[in-house]
Every structure is written in structure tokens, then in C-alpha cells.
Write a protein that holds these residues in place. Structure first.
Motif: not given
Length: 473
Positions: A132-150
């Protein structure tokens, strides 16, 4: 839109690749450490670039003309993963800027920095900060906790503990709050992040209902039709808890310890950006996510597993090391009267729930010993009983090469004083089964000689039964 996907062979990466392939609005490109980890025909439909994030030249080639890049890379399997994660992320965002990439989408973990933050979670947070520190490239930071799936680490731990222990004496971390989320919802957020109109950096925390780990296990028991009792004990340390997970779940000690350390901290949503920017996504309730995961396992529909990540197997030259092997146990049997495809299907279905024929108890004993000394053991099983691909785990083996109707090569990931491989090969009218071992010092040689009597029975029995099963099919 030209999209680059990294972490393609990981748990989320494999599933996201399937989802993005179906999207007609994007042109997908993959960045992998080794092309062998992908299906043999994938390059017919998708661009594939080989390299890693520590090689800027390979990154430049992969990121050229890319509009959006997914960053799904984590170095947990390496000793110095915290430092390596920083270097990897810094290299990636620097090269992304030079290549005029407009957006980077990163999947990290929920949590905040404080004195209790584990090294593993801290590494995920710092990776997001670097990107996220690089101003010339947008960062979308998705934050997840416990992921439930097979096949997810979290689900495998919760399911195994719930199924195996009617009464659980647990550490106090079972009362820590978290916001689990179904893997399908994670994939939905990741895909829809491609088309957000927002131009600034975003942190989007995602999760379903808030639950303690105790509540998760009790709801899992309910979904499985089981009655379970949980008694938290305050004196169970991180190391004791890690050994406990190591013995009762497929997760090896190193991974278990990293996860347990993280359970000291609450992993709950810190912002409402998921509702603000993704109004059409309603996260699946926890119990429904568990039921869906169980159904996928029961119907043999598991796309990826936590153990898919190939780790260091690509750093080995298996062809050379096998040629240098000091000890070889080779068996051959005539198969001129059987279809090669039937023999192939017979040996690729070995292990997992189907076991290792008449001497399963010896394999089980070896798996238990491996778990006790911190290895992976047999509990990983296999993703599918009928299908294998390079990078798949097969009990305490890893698939490093597979050629239809011709060959299967497995690399041993159990704790042993040396390196070992197990190969099944169809050549002319023969099935050739070979066990290779490269010992480490005197201990390695003693280990091989000690096992010779067992190998005689186990390996003779194995090749004979593979052929018998092929004849019956």
C-alpha cells in the motif's frame, strides 16, 4: 482487462484461477515458480510465466502490459518468512509501478498490531503495508480471518478436532473471538475487486458472524450431527497446544505453532468497507459454510487444499538426486495381459482412505512416529481418491511428477535422515516400482538397513496388489 494471478498453486489461488478463467471480461495470465505445477494443457488457454518474486527480471516479463495483479504469495514454509515476505512484496510493487500496473489486489489477514500480535499475523499486516506504500499503484487489501472451505487449514483443524474428540480439554484461546468467512465469499470479494470504481487505496475487512473458536467447534459438531463437550484449561501453553493440534489434525507442528500463536489475538472486522463497496455480497453463515465444505469432501469435489503449496520441492533436481541415490529397492511385474490405463489408475489411487494394502498398520505406525517427531504424518490424506496432479499431497508424500498411463513419482515429506522417493512406472509390458533413498550420514544408512526386512514385505505386497486391483477393475 489483462490480469496477472500469483500464488496460483496455493489454496485460494487454485480456486480463484478457476473462477477467473470463466470471466469473459478478462485475459488471465499466471505467474508460477514451476510450470509443472499446472495442468499440462493449461497453456493452450492461458499465458503462463515462470519465475518468482525474488527475481525482478521474471517479474518484469510477467507484469508487462498487465492492468491488475493479484498478490497471493506467502513464505510461511520458509524459516525466515517474515523478512522474505517483505522483500517479496517490495519487489512486486516496485516492478508493478515500472510496468504501469494500475491495481494490485492482496488477500491478507484480519487483525491489528499490538504486543500480542503473532509473528505470522504481523507478517501479513506488514506485507499489506508494503504493497500500500506505492502511491502510483492502487492497492485493494482484502483482509479475511478464518476461511471455511473444503481443504482450508482452519476447517481441517476444526473438523478433525470435532470428529475425533467427543470431549475436548482446550487452551483458553478457544474463547478468542473471530469472524470466519466461507471460501466462496472470499473468492467473490477478490473477483469483484477487479471492477471497483474507487481510485484510492482500500482496506476491506470481510467476515460473517462473530464467533469464538469454541462456538465454531460446537456449530461444526451440530453440522456433522455430533454432540461435543469443550472444557477450556488456562494452563495449556502455545507449545503444548501446537503438539496437540499436530497429533489430532493433519497440520504439521510448524504450521500449528504459527496458527496457535495467532489465536491470542481477536481477528474481527475493523471497518465497514465490505458493506460500502460490495453491497451485493452477503457472507454465508458459518454453519452453512461448514455443511458446504463437508458435502464437497463427501462428493470428491475438493478443488484445492491447504497442503497444495509445493514448498521447496521445486528447489530439488529430482532427476539428478534420484540418479545419485545410494539405495534402491526395485520390483517388476509383468502386465502384458492388462490395459496400461487400468494399471495406471490402480497405482495413482494408492494411499488416503484406500490405504496401502495389507500392511496399512505399518504405514499408520510410521505416520504416528512422524507426527510425534514433528513431521506431516499420514493425516493429510489426499485431495481426491481418483485423481492426482503435481503438487498434491498424498499422505506423507508429495507428487512431483505424473504422466498419464506412464509414471507417478512421489517425494517423501516425512522426517527421515536423508531424501526418499517412490516411483511407479509403466515400461513396455512391465510395471516397475522403485524406492530410492539418499542417506544423510551414518544415521541415514542405519535407517535404510533397519527397514530392509519391512521393505521386503511391504513393497512386494504393494506391487502385487496394484496389479490385482487393475485386473479386477
Amino acid at each position: 482487462m489483462k490480469v496477472l494471478l500469483t500464488g496460483t498453486t496455493g489454496y485460494i489461488g487454485r480456486r480463484l484461477k478457476q473462477k477467473l478463467k470463466e470471466n469473459k471480461n478478462i485475459s488471465l495470465r499466471l505467474f508460477v515458480r514451476n510450470k509443472k505445477s499446472l495442468s499440462s494443457n493449461i497453456e493452450k488457454d492461458i499465458e503462463v510465466f515462470e519465475g518468482d518474486t525474488f527475481n525482478k527480471e521474471s517479474l518484469k516479463e510477467a507484469l508487462k502490459d498487465v492492468d491488475t495483479a493479484y498478490y497471493l504469495i506467502h513464505s510461511l514454509n520458509r524459516t525466515d518468512y517474515k523478512n522474505l515476505d517483505k522483500i517479496s512484496a517490495q519487489n512486486f510493487i516496485e516492478v508493478a509501478k515500472k510496468c504501469n500496473v494500475k491495481r494490485v489486489i492482496y488477500l491478507g489477514g484480519l487483525g491489528v498490531k499490538n504486543s500480542d500480535t503473532s509473528e505470522h499475523l504481523l507478517s501479513r499486516l506488514e506485507t499489506g503495508e508494503v504493497l500500500s506504500n506505492q502511491k502510483d499503484v492502487q492497492t485493494i487489501w482484502i483482509r479475511a480471518g478464518v476461511i471455511i472451505g473444503s481443504g482450508s487449514t482452519s476447517f481441517e483443524i476444526i473438523r478433525n478436532l470435532t470428529e475425533k474428540l467427543p470431549v475436548m480439554t482446550t487452551p483458553k484461546w478457544v474463547l478468542t473471538k473471530a469472524q470466519p468467512i466461507a471460501v466462496d465469499d472470499v473468492l467473490e470479494y477478490l473477483e469483484k475487486s477487479l471492477f471497483l470504481q474507487e481510485k484510492e487505496n482500500l482496506i476491506v475487512d470481510i467476515g460473517a458472524e462473530q464467533l469464538t473458536y469454541k462456538q465454531m467447534m460446537l456449530q461444526t459438531a451440530k453440522a456433522l450431527g455430533l454432540k461435543r463437550y469443550i472444557i477450556p484449561l488456562p494452563f495449556l501453553t502455545i507449545n503444548l497446544s501446537s503438539y496437540w493440534l499436530n497429533l489430532f489434525t493433519p497440520v504439521p507442528f510448524k504450521v500449528a505453532k504459527a496458527l496457535i500463536e495467532g489465536l491470542k489475538s481477536e481477528v474481527v472486522v475493523q471497518n465497514d468497507n465490505a458493506k460500502k463497496y460490495f453491497k451485493d455480497i452477503t457472507p454465508m453463515p458459518f454453519i452453512d459454510a461448514v455443511k458446504k465444505a463437508v458435502k464437497e469432501i463427501e462428493t470428491n469435489q475438493v478443488i484445492s487444499r491447504w497442503s497444495d503449496n509445493a514448498g521447496k520441492i521445486w528447489e530439488k533436481n529430482h532427476t539428478k538426486e534420484i540418479a545419485d541415490a545410494i539405495f534402491i529397492d526395485r520390483k517388476e511385474i509383468d502386465i502384458s495381459d492388462i490395459s496400461k490405463s487400468k494399471v495406471y489408475k490402480s497405482f495413482i489411487s494408492i494411499g488416503g482412505k484406500q490405504g496401502w494394502f495389507d500392511y496399512d498398520f505399518l504405514w499408520e505406525l510410521r505416520g504416528i512416529i512422524d507426527k510425534i517427531i514433528g513431521g506431516v504424518g499420514l493425516k493429510r490424506g489426499r485431495r481426491s481418491q481418483d485423481e492426482l496432479r503435481v503438487g498434491d499431497s498424498l499422505d506423507f508424500w508429495k507428487v512431483v511428477d505424473i504422466k498419464e498411463n506412464e509414471r507417478l513419482l512421489l517425494f517423501a515429506q516425512m522426517k527421515i535422515p536423508g531424501s526418499a522417493w517412490l516411483e511407479f512406472k509403466i515400461k513396455d509390458d512391465k510395471l516397475i516400482q522403485s524406492a530410492y533413498f539418499y542417506p544423510k550420514g551414518v544415521l541415514g544408512r542405519a535407517y535404510w538397513y533397519t527397514l530392509i526386512p519391512l521393505h521386503y514385505f511391504v513393497f512386494n505386497n504393494m506391487i502385487t496388489n496394484i496389479v490385482k486391483r487393475a485386473k479386477k477393475s
